[in-house]
Design an enzyme around this catalytic site. Structure first.
Site, PDB file in Angstrom:
ATOM      1  N   GLY A 129      -9.635   4.766  -5.854  1.00 28.98           N
ATOM      2  CA  GLY A 129      -8.347   4.095  -6.046  1.00 28.98           C
ATOM      3  C   GLY A 129      -7.249   4.629  -5.141  1.00 28.98           C
ATOM      4  O   GLY A 129      -7.474   4.947  -3.973  1.00 28.98           O
TER       5      GLY A 129
ATOM      6  N   ASP B  59       0.867  -1.178   0.000  1.00 28.32           N
ATOM      7  CA  ASP B  59       0.000   0.000   0.000  1.00 28.32           C
ATOM      8  C   ASP B  59       0.907   1.233   0.000  1.00 28.32           C
ATOM      9  O   ASP B  59       1.733   1.404   0.905  1.00 28.32           O
ATOM     10  CB  ASP B  59      -0.856  -0.047   1.275  1.00 28.32           C
ATOM     11  CG  ASP B  59      -1.777   1.142   1.418  1.00 28.32           C
ATOM     12  OD1 ASP B  59      -1.634   2.136   0.675  1.00 28.32           O
ATOM     13  OD2 ASP B  59      -2.639   1.086   2.314  1.00 28.32           O
ATOM     14  N   ILE B  60       0.740   2.074  -0.987  1.00 29.28           N
ATOM     15  CA  ILE B  60       1.663   3.209  -1.141  1.00 29.28           C
ATOM     16  C   ILE B  60       1.577   4.183   0.042  1.00 29.28           C
ATOM     17  O   ILE B  60       2.552   4.864   0.360  1.00 29.28           O
ATOM     18  CB  ILE B  60       1.448   3.918  -2.496  1.00 29.28           C
ATOM     19  CG1 ILE B  60       2.690   4.715  -2.887  1.00 29.28           C
ATOM     20  CG2 ILE B  60       0.199   4.782  -2.483  1.00 29.28           C
ATOM     21  CD1 ILE B  60       2.744   5.116  -4.321  1.00 29.28           C
TER      22      ILE B  60
ATOM     23  N   GLY C  41      -5.661   1.464 -13.309  1.00 23.57           N
ATOM     24  CA  GLY C  41      -6.901   1.097 -12.617  1.00 23.57           C
ATOM     25  C   GLY C  41      -8.096   1.608 -13.394  1.00 23.57           C
ATOM     26  O   GLY C  41      -8.382   1.155 -14.507  1.00 23.57           O
ATOM     27  N   VAL C  42      -8.762   2.595 -12.825  1.00 25.59           N
ATOM     28  CA  VAL C  42      -9.944   3.205 -13.453  1.00 25.59           C
ATOM     29  C   VAL C  42      -9.646   3.672 -14.877  1.00 25.59           C
ATOM     30  O   VAL C  42     -10.519   3.623 -15.753  1.00 25.59           O
ATOM     31  CB  VAL C  42     -10.405   4.414 -12.597  1.00 25.59           C
ATOM     32  CG1 VAL C  42     -11.585   5.122 -13.221  1.00 25.59           C
ATOM     33  CG2 VAL C  42     -10.755   3.975 -11.196  1.00 25.59           C
ATOM     34  N   TYR C  43      -8.417   4.113 -15.151  1.00 25.48           N
ATOM     35  CA  TYR C  43      -8.082   4.658 -16.471  1.00 25.48           C
ATOM     36  C   TYR C  43      -7.722   3.578 -17.500  1.00 25.48           C
ATOM     37  O   TYR C  43      -7.459   3.905 -18.661  1.00 25.48           O
ATOM     38  CB  TYR C  43      -6.969   5.708 -16.348  1.00 25.48           C
ATOM     39  CG  TYR C  43      -7.439   7.050 -15.803  1.00 25.48           C
ATOM     40  CD1 TYR C  43      -8.780   7.278 -15.493  1.00 25.48           C
ATOM     41  CD2 TYR C  43      -6.549   8.098 -15.606  1.00 25.48           C
ATOM     42  CE1 TYR C  43      -9.206   8.507 -14.999  1.00 25.48           C
ATOM     43  CE2 TYR C  43      -6.966   9.338 -15.120  1.00 25.48           C
ATOM     44  CZ  TYR C  43      -8.295   9.533 -14.816  1.00 25.48           C
ATOM     45  OH  TYR C  43      -8.701  10.755 -14.331  1.00 25.48           O
TER      46      TYR C  43
ATOM     47  N   SER D 283      -2.432   5.035 -14.044  1.00 20.52           N
ATOM     48  CA  SER D 283      -3.399   4.823 -15.155  1.00 20.52           C
ATOM     49  C   SER D 283      -3.888   3.384 -15.330  1.00 20.52           C
ATOM     50  O   SER D 283      -4.700   3.135 -16.213  1.00 20.52           O
ATOM     51  CB  SER D 283      -2.836   5.289 -16.517  1.00 20.52           C
ATOM     52  OG  SER D 283      -2.960   6.671 -16.653  1.00 20.52           O
TER      53      SER D 283
ATOM     54  N   ASN E 109      -6.535  12.940 -10.841  1.00 20.70           N
ATOM     55  CA  ASN E 109      -7.246  13.376 -12.054  1.00 20.70           C
ATOM     56  C   ASN E 109      -7.023  14.879 -12.212  1.00 20.70           C
ATOM     57  O   ASN E 109      -6.467  15.523 -11.317  1.00 20.70           O
ATOM     58  CB  ASN E 109      -8.735  13.005 -11.982  1.00 20.70           C
ATOM     59  CG  ASN E 109      -9.423  13.630 -10.798  1.00 20.70           C
ATOM     60  OD1 ASN E 109      -9.465  14.854 -10.681  1.00 20.70           O
ATOM     61  ND2 ASN E 109      -9.930  12.822  -9.882  1.00 20.70           N
TER      62      ASN E 109
ATOM     63  N   ASP F   7      -5.759   7.428  -5.283  1.00 14.89           N
ATOM     64  CA  ASP F   7      -6.018   8.840  -4.956  1.00 14.89           C
ATOM     65  C   ASP F   7      -6.846   8.938  -3.656  1.00 14.89           C
ATOM     66  O   ASP F   7      -6.489   9.686  -2.727  1.00 14.89           O
ATOM     67  CB  ASP F   7      -6.781   9.465  -6.141  1.00 14.89           C
ATOM     68  CG  ASP F   7      -6.811  10.970  -6.141  1.00 14.89           C
ATOM     69  OD1 ASP F   7      -6.181  11.578  -5.271  1.00 14.89           O
ATOM     70  OD2 ASP F   7      -7.491  11.534  -7.031  1.00 14.89           O
TER      71      ASP F   7
HETATM   72  N1  AR6 Z   1      -1.362   1.580  -3.033  1.00 11.55           N
HETATM   73  C1  AR6 Z   1      -0.785   1.262  -4.218  1.00 11.55           C
HETATM   74  N2  AR6 Z   1      -1.478   1.071  -5.354  1.00 11.55           N
HETATM   75  C2  AR6 Z   1      -2.829   1.201  -5.291  1.00 11.55           C
HETATM   76  C3  AR6 Z   1      -3.499   1.546  -4.093  1.00 11.55           C
HETATM   77  C4  AR6 Z   1      -2.707   1.740  -2.933  1.00 11.55           C
HETATM   78  N3  AR6 Z   1      -3.253   2.081  -1.743  1.00 11.55           N
HETATM   79  N4  AR6 Z   1      -4.843   1.608  -4.364  1.00 11.55           N
HETATM   80  C5  AR6 Z   1      -4.996   1.297  -5.673  1.00 11.55           C
HETATM   81  N5  AR6 Z   1      -3.779   1.053  -6.234  1.00 11.55           N
HETATM   82  P1  AR6 Z   1      -6.261   3.956  -9.908  1.00 11.55           P
HETATM   83  P2  AR6 Z   1      -5.786   5.454 -12.401  1.00 11.55           P
HETATM   84  C6  AR6 Z   1      -3.433   0.699  -7.632  1.00 11.55           C
HETATM   85  O1  AR6 Z   1      -7.612   3.551 -10.370  1.00 11.55           O
HETATM   86  O2  AR6 Z   1      -6.035   4.256 -13.234  1.00 11.55           O
HETATM   87  C7  AR6 Z   1      -9.014   7.969  -9.240  1.00 11.55           C
HETATM   88  O3  AR6 Z   1     -10.380   8.057  -8.965  1.00 11.55           O
HETATM   89  C8  AR6 Z   1      -4.509   0.089  -8.502  1.00 11.55           C
HETATM   90  O4  AR6 Z   1      -4.643  -1.297  -8.231  1.00 11.55           O
HETATM   91  O5  AR6 Z   1      -6.075   4.371  -8.509  1.00 11.55           O
HETATM   92  O6  AR6 Z   1      -4.589   6.315 -12.731  1.00 11.55           O
HETATM   93  C9  AR6 Z   1      -8.398   9.314  -9.604  1.00 11.55           C
HETATM   94  O7  AR6 Z   1      -9.012  10.379  -8.900  1.00 11.55           O
HETATM   95  C10 AR6 Z   1      -3.906   0.332  -9.894  1.00 11.55           C
HETATM   96  O8  AR6 Z   1      -2.949  -0.671 -10.203  1.00 11.55           O
HETATM   97  O9  AR6 Z   1      -5.670   5.166 -10.827  1.00 11.55           O
HETATM   98  C11 AR6 Z   1      -8.641   9.398 -11.071  1.00 11.55           C
HETATM   99  O10 AR6 Z   1      -9.936   9.889 -11.365  1.00 11.55           O
HETATM  100  C12 AR6 Z   1      -3.180   1.666  -9.714  1.00 11.55           C
HETATM  101  O11 AR6 Z   1      -3.089   1.881  -8.310  1.00 11.55           O
HETATM  102  C13 AR6 Z   1      -8.519   7.977 -11.536  1.00 11.55           C
HETATM  103  O12 AR6 Z   1      -8.839   7.165 -10.414  1.00 11.55           O
HETATM  104  C14 AR6 Z   1      -3.875   2.858 -10.360  1.00 11.55           C
HETATM  105  O13 AR6 Z   1      -5.291   2.731 -10.239  1.00 11.55           O
HETATM  106  C15 AR6 Z   1      -7.112   7.632 -11.953  1.00 11.55           C
HETATM  107  O14 AR6 Z   1      -7.094   6.345 -12.496  1.00 11.55           O
END
Ligand code: AR6
Length: 173
Positions: free
Chosen positions: A33, A11-12, A120-122, A118, A25, A35
């Site tokens: 996620g 967990d970061i 995850g959600v992206y 990018s 974003n 963020d």
């Molecule tokens: N520690 C490390 N990695 C994590 C954690 C954590 N605590 N939580 C999730 N991840 P995402 P994106 C991973 O969706 O695709 C947000 O709503 C996750 O498994 O967090 O860049 C923002 O506000 C994945 O591998 O980010 C934007 O609107 C990675 O982090 C949007 O999501 C990125 O997933 C950005 O989307």
């Protein structure tokens, strides 16, 4: 091989580094996620600060303090939404890493942790993103970088395995 690079599962928000990178974003007002996790762990002062920044374009980065995080700094970067690969996604993702490294230098950061921006959600394809992350890191470390430690924090075992495989390809001796 480069022993300044660490690839771990975790967990970061728990990383004891000078700066953690947030996959934000363009509003910089928080989200889900990683963020959401960073904002929850840092506390409400983080949103107070990021709401004063006035947003950030895709492919760029902005810094704030880390508040209740172990990290002194948060570097917020805005990754591209994956739209099929023909919309400059690769260059925009590379630019996220480049602008994070530039800010890290300006802030005097010696250790930094990245999530898989990018992916995850992206919906950016994981393998493709890991290659970009590691290639940009290799370029940075070839430039007499002040960085002593770069941690790729993988949230799942699939992400971990993908980064380990890409590392083997890109840093093969
Ligand atoms: N520690 C490390 N990695 C994590 C954690 C954590 N605590 N939580 C999730 N991840 P995402 P994106 C991973 O969706 O695709 C947000 O709503 C996750 O498994 O967090 O860049 C923002 O506000 C994945 O591998 O980010 C934007 O609107 C990675 O982090 C949007 O999501 C990125 O997933 C950005 O989307």
């Amino acid at each position: 091989m480069d022993n300044r690079i660490k690839i771990i599962q975790g967990d970061i928000t728990r990383q004891e580094v000078d700066a953690v990178v947030n996959a934000a974003n363009t509003s910089l007002l928080g989200g889900g996620g990683v963020d959401g996790a960073i904002h929850r762990a840092a506390g409400p002062e983080l949103l107070e600060e990021t709401s004063q920044i006035g947003g950030c374009p895709t492919g760029e980065s902005r810094s704030s303090r880390g508040y209740r995080l172990p990290a002194k700094w948060v570097i917020h970067t805005v990754g591209p939404v994956w739209l099929g690969g023909e919309r400059n996604e690769d260059n925009l993702l590379a630019s996220c890493y480049q602008t994070c490294f530039r800010l890290a230098r300006e802030l005097g950061v010696r250790s930094i942790a990245f999530p898989a921006i990018s992916t995850g959600v992206y919906r950016f394809p994981l393998q493709r993103s890991a290659k970009i992350a590691l290639l940009e890191t290799k370029k940075e470390l070839e430039k007499e970088s002040p960085l002593e430690k770069i941690v790729f924090v993988c949230f799942s075992d699939v992400v971990l395995k993908t980064y380990q495989d890409s590392y083997g390809e890109i840093f093969r001796p």
